[in-house]
Design an enzyme around this catalytic site. Structure first.
Site, short mmCIF file in Angstrom:
data_model
loop_
_atom_site.label_atom_id
_atom_site.label_comp_id
_atom_site.label_asym_id
_atom_site.label_seq_id
_atom_site.Cartn_x
_atom_site.Cartn_y
_atom_site.Cartn_z
CE LYS A 212 -3.60 2.30 2.78
NZ LYS A 212 -2.78 3.44 3.27
CB SER A 234 -3.06 4.70 -0.76
OG SER A 234 -3.32 5.38 0.45
CG HIS A 236 -1.01 7.08 5.25
ND1 HIS A 236 -0.71 5.74 5.34
CD2 HIS A 236 -1.30 7.46 6.52
CE1 HIS A 236 -0.79 5.34 6.59
NE2 HIS A 236 -1.16 6.37 7.33
NE ARG A 239 -4.45 10.61 9.22
CZ ARG A 239 -4.85 11.45 10.16
NH1 ARG A 239 -5.65 12.46 9.85
NH2 ARG A 239 -4.48 11.29 11.41
CG ASP A 267 -7.11 4.34 0.71
OD1 ASP A 267 -8.22 4.78 1.03
OD2 ASP A 267 -6.11 4.39 1.45
N GLY A 269 -10.47 9.52 -1.28
CA GLY A 269 -11.48 10.48 -1.71
C GLY A 269 -12.81 9.93 -2.12
NE ARG A 271 -14.83 12.00 1.45
CZ ARG A 271 -13.71 11.29 1.64
NH1 ARG A 271 -13.67 10.01 1.25
NH2 ARG A 271 -12.65 11.84 2.21
N GLY A 290 -12.16 5.10 3.69
CA GLY A 290 -11.66 5.35 5.03
C GLY A 290 -12.54 6.25 5.86
#
Length: 339
Positions: A212, A234, A236, A239, A267, A269, A271, A290
């Site tokens: 990942k 991704s 993360h 972050r 992974d 955004g 929605r 997430g």
């Protein structure tokens, strides 16, 4: 419980940590790490959402796609939906004390399972929190364990063994956590891995192996070369490194390079179910969600997580009907509108 009640409950439970904004785009919480935001300016988080929102879908209604098939096979498991629960840790620190780590990770794993999907667990610095994740896998009967890239491969392999015993169907490492200072502060320094170190990790387990945190073509190719079974595109959740592009911005190029050679997961955004369709059209084989599932867990525990995945899956089906797609396994790039 409906979505309005779920959101209201979450807002009360996460007060001071998350505003449960109408659109979870990282603007109100920019820089709030620890917390729910993106690091620094928060741009990497907002870019994930913006990159997806900028994509448009072609409406098509002359076809015979009446009952779209959303099922996929993932690591030997038949899932009802390509939407999975991302590995999330640090409930108390990032999202508030209304839920314990065990409460949250259990809601994520069990809620995903009840929605016909699979939940992933993460690996924080506190060993008891990893055990909470393993307990949730044992209770649900399945799950995926993603381990922080500790400097010592020996420590990672020991954690893999615990996941195997708990019933995990796949393991891996989130290399996008390579710069997490909190791990070092708690005596568990993390860092990047060489290809030789990755090969050692892959050969240490008989389970499918996931890497990942891939955001470039060259590193996706390296993952194929070392023998990984899957990659997760991704950053993360925005972050760890400020000013990265959004996941949807890099997915097409990566897919062109490695599609069919390795399972590609995305992974960042998501929605809505329409967002899921967009990522599949860009080349992903499945997606992780997430922050919306954290909101679901705090607003309605296991039921809340299931509700979010069910909602996104229903929206995905509707979007597939209106774009002429019969199966999530065959989403053509022509679904996306191009100028």
């Amino acid at each position: 419980m409906d979505m309005r009640e779920l959101r209201e409950n979450a807002r009360k439970q996460m007060v001071g940590k998350c505003r449960v904004c109408p659109v979870c785009n990282g603007r109100a919480c920019a820089g709030e790490v620890p917390g729910m935001g993106g690091t620094g300016t928060g741009e990497a988080f907002t870019e994930n959402v913006r990159a997806l929102a900028s994509l448009k879908l072609n409406l098509r209604v002359i076809h015979d796609s009446l009952q779209p098939d959303t099922t996929i096979e993932m690591f030997g498991q038949q899932l009802k939906t390509p939407i999975m629960g991302a590995p999330i840790t640090g409930a108390v620190i990032n999202a508030g004390e209304a839920l314990t780590e065990f409460n949250m990770v259990s809601a994520l794993v069990e809620g995903s399972h009840l929605a016909g999907s699979i939940g992933w667990i993460g690996d924080p610095a506190n060993p008891s929190m990893y055990e909470d994740g393993l307990a949730s896998i044992r209770k649900a009967g399945q799950g995926i364990a993603i381990i922080k890239p500790r400097v010592s491969n020996k420590e990672i392999i020991e954690l893999f063994k615990l996941a195997e015993k708990a019933g995990a169907i796949a393991v891996g490492t989130d290399l996008d956590g390579a710069g997490l200072i909190t791990m070092a502060l708690k005596g568990q320094p993390v860092g990047p891995k060489t290809t030789e170190q990755l090969i050692e990790l892959i050969q240490s387990t008989a389970l499918p192996f996931i890497i990942k945190g891939i955001m470039t073509v060259d590193e996706a190719v390296k993952c194929v070369e070392v023998g990984a079974n899957a990659i997760v595109i991704s950053n993360h959740g925005g972050r760890v490194l400020d000013h990265t592009p959004g996941v949807a911005d890099v997915l097409t190029e990566i897919s062109r390079a490695v599609k069919g050679k390795i399972t590609i997961l995305a992974d960042g955004g998501v929605r809505s179910g329409a967002d899921v369709l967009k990522l599949l059209a860009l080349g992903a084989d499945g997606v992780l969600v997430g922050r919306p599932l954290i909101m679901g867990a705090y607003g309605g525990n296991t039921e809340g997580v299931k509700m979010i995945i069910d909602k996104y899956t229903s929206e995905l089906k509707a979007a597939m009907i209106l774009t002429g797609c019969k199966s999530v396994k065959e989403i053509p790039p022509e679904v996306l509108w191009r100028k």
